[in-house]
Motif scaffolding. Structure first.
Motif, PDB file in Angstrom:
ATOM      1  N   ARG A 101      14.491  -7.489 -10.106  1.00  0.00           N
ATOM      2  CA  ARG A 101      13.333  -7.263  -9.238  1.00  0.00           C
ATOM      3  C   ARG A 101      12.802  -5.838  -9.350  1.00  0.00           C
ATOM      4  O   ARG A 101      11.614  -5.606  -9.183  1.00  0.00           O
ATOM      5  CB  ARG A 101      13.687  -7.559  -7.786  1.00  0.00           C
ATOM      6  N   LYS A 102      13.683  -4.885  -9.621  1.00  0.00           N
ATOM      7  CA  LYS A 102      13.285  -3.476  -9.713  1.00  0.00           C
ATOM      8  C   LYS A 102      12.647  -3.128 -11.060  1.00  0.00           C
ATOM      9  O   LYS A 102      11.917  -2.154 -11.174  1.00  0.00           O
ATOM     10  CB  LYS A 102      14.510  -2.583  -9.516  1.00  0.00           C
ATOM     11  N   THR A 103      12.918  -3.933 -12.072  1.00  0.00           N
ATOM     12  CA  THR A 103      12.524  -3.619 -13.441  1.00  0.00           C
ATOM     13  C   THR A 103      11.029  -3.412 -13.610  1.00  0.00           C
ATOM     14  O   THR A 103      10.596  -2.413 -14.180  1.00  0.00           O
ATOM     15  CB  THR A 103      13.017  -4.725 -14.394  1.00  0.00           C
ATOM     16  N   ASP A 104      10.225  -4.327 -13.146  1.00  0.00           N
ATOM     17  CA  ASP A 104       8.777  -4.215 -13.335  1.00  0.00           C
ATOM     18  C   ASP A 104       8.232  -2.967 -12.644  1.00  0.00           C
ATOM     19  O   ASP A 104       7.374  -2.280 -13.197  1.00  0.00           O
ATOM     20  CB  ASP A 104       8.068  -5.473 -12.825  1.00  0.00           C
ATOM     21  N   ALA A 105       8.735  -2.654 -11.457  1.00  0.00           N
ATOM     22  CA  ALA A 105       8.276  -1.456 -10.744  1.00  0.00           C
ATOM     23  C   ALA A 105       8.629  -0.190 -11.516  1.00  0.00           C
ATOM     24  O   ALA A 105       7.826   0.742 -11.594  1.00  0.00           O
ATOM     25  CB  ALA A 105       8.886  -1.402  -9.346  1.00  0.00           C
ATOM     26  N   VAL A 106       9.813  -0.166 -12.111  1.00  0.00           N
ATOM     27  CA  VAL A 106      10.226   1.004 -12.889  1.00  0.00           C
ATOM     28  C   VAL A 106       9.342   1.171 -14.120  1.00  0.00           C
ATOM     29  O   VAL A 106       8.837   2.264 -14.392  1.00  0.00           O
ATOM     30  CB  VAL A 106      11.722   0.903 -13.285  1.00  0.00           C
ATOM     31  N   VAL A 107       9.137   0.092 -14.871  1.00  0.00           N
ATOM     32  CA  VAL A 107       8.305   0.164 -16.076  1.00  0.00           C
ATOM     33  C   VAL A 107       6.882   0.563 -15.716  1.00  0.00           C
ATOM     34  O   VAL A 107       6.284   1.432 -16.356  1.00  0.00           O
ATOM     35  CB  VAL A 107       8.330  -1.170 -16.853  1.00  0.00           C
ATOM     36  N   HIS A 108       6.334  -0.039 -14.679  1.00  0.00           N
ATOM     37  CA  HIS A 108       4.975   0.287 -14.236  1.00  0.00           C
ATOM     38  C   HIS A 108       4.875   1.765 -13.838  1.00  0.00           C
ATOM     39  O   HIS A 108       3.914   2.443 -14.170  1.00  0.00           O
ATOM     40  CB  HIS A 108       4.564  -0.605 -13.069  1.00  0.00           C
ATOM     41  N   THR A 109       5.856   2.255 -13.136  1.00  0.00           N
ATOM     42  CA  THR A 109       5.859   3.650 -12.686  1.00  0.00           C
ATOM     43  C   THR A 109       5.926   4.601 -13.877  1.00  0.00           C
ATOM     44  O   THR A 109       5.174   5.573 -13.948  1.00  0.00           O
ATOM     45  CB  THR A 109       7.040   3.918 -11.733  1.00  0.00           C
ATOM     46  N   ILE A 110       6.805   4.313 -14.820  1.00  0.00           N
ATOM     47  CA  ILE A 110       6.949   5.185 -15.987  1.00  0.00           C
ATOM     48  C   ILE A 110       5.678   5.192 -16.824  1.00  0.00           C
ATOM     49  O   ILE A 110       5.207   6.241 -17.249  1.00  0.00           O
ATOM     50  CB  ILE A 110       8.146   4.748 -16.853  1.00  0.00           C
ATOM     51  N   ARG A 111       5.107   4.037 -17.049  1.00  0.00           N
ATOM     52  CA  ARG A 111       3.937   3.951 -17.917  1.00  0.00           C
ATOM     53  C   ARG A 111       2.647   4.344 -17.211  1.00  0.00           C
ATOM     54  O   ARG A 111       1.686   4.749 -17.840  1.00  0.00           O
ATOM     55  CB  ARG A 111       3.820   2.524 -18.461  1.00  0.00           C
ATOM     56  N   GLY A 112       2.621   4.243 -15.890  1.00  0.00           N
ATOM     57  CA  GLY A 112       1.382   4.443 -15.164  1.00  0.00           C
ATOM     58  C   GLY A 112       1.159   5.824 -14.593  1.00  0.00           C
ATOM     59  O   GLY A 112       0.061   6.140 -14.166  1.00  0.00           O
ATOM     60  N   PHE A 113       2.174   6.641 -14.575  1.00  0.00           N
ATOM     61  CA  PHE A 113       2.046   7.946 -13.946  1.00  0.00           C
ATOM     62  C   PHE A 113       2.257   9.049 -14.969  1.00  0.00           C
ATOM     63  O   PHE A 113       3.008   8.890 -15.919  1.00  0.00           O
ATOM     64  CB  PHE A 113       3.078   8.096 -12.817  1.00  0.00           C
ATOM     65  N   GLU A 114       1.590  10.156 -14.726  1.00  0.00           N
ATOM     66  CA  GLU A 114       1.790  11.309 -15.595  1.00  0.00           C
ATOM     67  C   GLU A 114       3.202  11.845 -15.425  1.00  0.00           C
ATOM     68  O   GLU A 114       3.797  11.724 -14.360  1.00  0.00           O
ATOM     69  CB  GLU A 114       0.799  12.425 -15.224  1.00  0.00           C
ATOM     70  N   LEU A 125      11.518   7.333  -9.587  1.00  0.00           N
ATOM     71  CA  LEU A 125      12.283   6.324 -10.324  1.00  0.00           C
ATOM     72  C   LEU A 125      13.681   6.150  -9.742  1.00  0.00           C
ATOM     73  O   LEU A 125      14.161   5.031  -9.587  1.00  0.00           O
ATOM     74  CB  LEU A 125      12.394   6.721 -11.800  1.00  0.00           C
ATOM     75  N   ALA A 126      14.329   7.254  -9.431  1.00  0.00           N
ATOM     76  CA  ALA A 126      15.675   7.178  -8.850  1.00  0.00           C
ATOM     77  C   ALA A 126      15.652   6.421  -7.524  1.00  0.00           C
ATOM     78  O   ALA A 126      16.553   5.629  -7.241  1.00  0.00           O
ATOM     79  CB  ALA A 126      16.241   8.583  -8.667  1.00  0.00           C
ATOM     80  N   ASP A 127      14.617   6.632  -6.726  1.00  0.00           N
ATOM     81  CA  ASP A 127      14.483   5.900  -5.456  1.00  0.00           C
ATOM     82  C   ASP A 127      14.325   4.399  -5.691  1.00  0.00           C
ATOM     83  O   ASP A 127      14.926   3.585  -4.995  1.00  0.00           O
ATOM     84  CB  ASP A 127      13.280   6.406  -4.654  1.00  0.00           C
ATOM     85  N   ILE A 128      13.506   4.032  -6.675  1.00  0.00           N
ATOM     86  CA  ILE A 128      13.296   2.607  -6.976  1.00  0.00           C
ATOM     87  C   ILE A 128      14.600   1.976  -7.432  1.00  0.00           C
ATOM     88  O   ILE A 128      14.980   0.899  -6.971  1.00  0.00           O
ATOM     89  CB  ILE A 128      12.203   2.415  -8.050  1.00  0.00           C
ATOM     90  N   ILE A 129      15.290   2.630  -8.321  1.00  0.00           N
ATOM     91  CA  ILE A 129      16.530   2.091  -8.880  1.00  0.00           C
ATOM     92  C   ILE A 129      17.600   1.948  -7.804  1.00  0.00           C
ATOM     93  O   ILE A 129      18.283   0.933  -7.722  1.00  0.00           O
ATOM     94  CB  ILE A 129      17.024   2.971 -10.039  1.00  0.00           C
ATOM     95  N   CYS A 130      17.725   2.956  -6.975  1.00  0.00           N
ATOM     96  CA  CYS A 130      18.783   2.970  -5.962  1.00  0.00           C
ATOM     97  C   CYS A 130      18.412   2.139  -4.728  1.00  0.00           C
ATOM     98  O   CYS A 130      19.285   1.713  -3.992  1.00  0.00           O
ATOM     99  CB  CYS A 130      19.053   4.405  -5.514  1.00  0.00           C
ATOM    100  N   GLY A 131      17.138   1.965  -4.517  1.00  0.00           N
ATOM    101  CA  GLY A 131      16.728   1.301  -3.294  1.00  0.00           C
ATOM    102  C   GLY A 131      16.890   2.228  -2.107  1.00  0.00           C
ATOM    103  O   GLY A 131      16.861   1.807  -0.959  1.00  0.00           O
ATOM    104  N   ALA A 132      17.081   3.504  -2.385  1.00  0.00           N
ATOM    105  CA  ALA A 132      17.284   4.496  -1.334  1.00  0.00           C
ATOM    106  C   ALA A 132      15.936   5.016  -0.852  1.00  0.00           C
ATOM    107  O   ALA A 132      14.938   4.863  -1.522  1.00  0.00           O
ATOM    108  CB  ALA A 132      18.115   5.665  -1.867  1.00  0.00           C
ATOM    109  N   GLN A 133      15.962   5.625   0.268  1.00  0.00           N
ATOM    110  CA  GLN A 133      14.744   6.228   0.796  1.00  0.00           C
ATOM    111  C   GLN A 133      14.944   7.729   0.824  1.00  0.00           C
ATOM    112  O   GLN A 133      15.220   8.320   1.852  1.00  0.00           O
ATOM    113  CB  GLN A 133      14.417   5.668   2.161  1.00  0.00           C
ATOM    114  N   GLY A 134      14.829   8.333  -0.366  1.00  0.00           N
ATOM    115  CA  GLY A 134      14.924   9.772  -0.474  1.00  0.00           C
ATOM    116  C   GLY A 134      16.301  10.325  -0.752  1.00  0.00           C
ATOM    117  O   GLY A 134      16.456  11.522  -0.873  1.00  0.00           O
TER     118      GLY A 134
END
Length: 85
Positions: A35-48, A57-66
């Protein structure tokens, strides 16, 4: 299947395994990591590339909030190095 679809599927599979934690014999990621994969790829490719990208990215992968764990920082760094052009 087209080459583009095959390539995207391969990238998503590899990213999901990195997020889930690679180890010998492991061939698929768990549902949570998939479930996290698409968000990570989108974030990496879509942001400077800037100082805010790695923590995001670390927040998305960990599911942590900061407060991602060290392993999530390592996975985010690996993915950033592998996927950024």
């Amino acid at each position: 299947m087209s080459t583009v679809t095959d390539t995207r599927a391969h990238v998503l599979r590899e990213v999901s395994l990195t997020i889930c934690g690679r180890r010998e014999g492991k061939t698929a990621a768990c549902t949570s990591c998939l479930r996290k994969t698409d968000a990570v790829v989108h974030t990496i490719r879509g942001f400077e590339l800037n100082t805010a990208l790695l923590p995001r990215l670390a927040d998305i992968i960990c599911g942590a909030q900061g407060q991602p764990r060290a392993s999530c920082w390592e996975k985010a760094t690996t993915l950033l190095l592998e996927l950024r052009p």
